[in-house]
Design a protein around this motif. Structure first.
Motif, PDB file in Angstrom:
ATOM      1  N   ARG A  93      32.627  23.154 -17.523  1.00  0.00           N
ATOM      2  CA  ARG A  93      33.766  23.678 -18.564  1.00  0.00           C
ATOM      3  C   ARG A  93      32.657  24.377 -19.674  1.00  0.00           C
ATOM      4  NH1 ARG A  93      39.141  21.271 -20.427  1.00  0.00           N
ATOM      5  NH2 ARG A  93      39.687  22.459 -18.768  1.00  0.00           N
TER       6      ARG A  93
ATOM      7  N   LEU B 134      38.640  20.480 -14.108  1.00  0.00           N
ATOM      8  CA  LEU B 134      38.477  21.432 -15.090  1.00  0.00           C
ATOM      9  C   LEU B 134      38.181  22.821 -14.207  1.00  0.00           C
ATOM     10  CD1 LEU B 134      35.875  19.262 -16.869  1.00  0.00           C
ATOM     11  CD2 LEU B 134      38.085  19.883 -17.545  1.00  0.00           C
TER      12      LEU B 134
ATOM     13  N   ILE C  33      40.458  29.672 -17.714  1.00  0.00           N
ATOM     14  CA  ILE C  33      39.437  28.529 -17.728  1.00  0.00           C
ATOM     15  C   ILE C  33      38.293  29.322 -18.012  1.00  0.00           C
ATOM     16  CG2 ILE C  33      37.893  27.411 -15.933  1.00  0.00           C
ATOM     17  CD1 ILE C  33      40.105  27.612 -13.816  1.00  0.00           C
TER      18      ILE C  33
ATOM     19  N   TRP D  24      34.268  28.683 -18.368  1.00  0.00           N
ATOM     20  CA  TRP D  24      33.388  28.140 -17.524  1.00  0.00           C
ATOM     21  C   TRP D  24      32.060  28.582 -17.705  1.00  0.00           C
ATOM     22  CZ3 TRP D  24      34.992  23.947 -14.850  1.00  0.00           C
ATOM     23  CH2 TRP D  24      33.940  23.600 -13.728  1.00  0.00           C
TER      24      TRP D  24
END
Length: 158
Positions: A35, A112, A125, A127
């Protein structure tokens, strides 16, 4: 000691019902990365979750390319009438996760590297990609993968 035993006993039915957090609890590095921090996102990639008139389902785009070390905001828009999810990982891990979803179709995710987005919903998300290579992304809600909700994620060496 008694409160701990009670907590375990009450948690067991929830786990049996299909809740899972995978092995990605935020402290463990995945091959694909980890993450990222919102403030450190280098760019945003918009990904639509679509349902076509012919019954097929897809991600748009169906392939994404990022650089090793890059932090990317993946911004999802579900344009359809059904829930969809996005799971990214190695091909083997995606297939393992797919098999688990077939066994427990109501499984809720706390991974995640995954997100579920309701009809007409949005999500994201952030990332950081740490390994170069080819990875997969897919919607693993039973039947959606077979209808075309899968794609390729390429992480270049720079």
């Amino acid at each position: 000691m008694m409160p701990t035993v009670a907590m375990i006993l009450f948690a067991a039915p929830a786990l049996a019902a299909g809740m899972h957090s995978g092995t990605h609890d935020g402290h463990e590095m995945m091959i694909i990365g980890h993450r990222g921090m919102n403030a450190k996102a280098d760019r945003t990639i918009a990904i639509s979750m679509v349902e076509n008139e012919d019954g097929s389902m897809a991600f748009d785009p169906v392939s994404v390319t990022v650089k090793k070390g890059e932090t990317v905001r993946l911004a999802f828009t579900n344009e359809g009438e059904y829930d969809h999810e996005f799971v990214m990982d190695t091909h083997e891990q995606v297939m393992e996760h797919r098999a688990g979803m077939e066994r427990l179709p109501d499984m809720e995710h706390a991974d995640l590297n995954a997100i579920r987005v309701g009809p007409q919903g949005k999500g994201e998300i952030v990332w950081t990609f740490t390994s170069a290579g080819r990875f997969d992304f897919a919607c693993l809600i039973p039947g959606h993968y077979e209808l075309g909700m899968k794609g390729a994620l390429t992480v270049t060496a720079n």
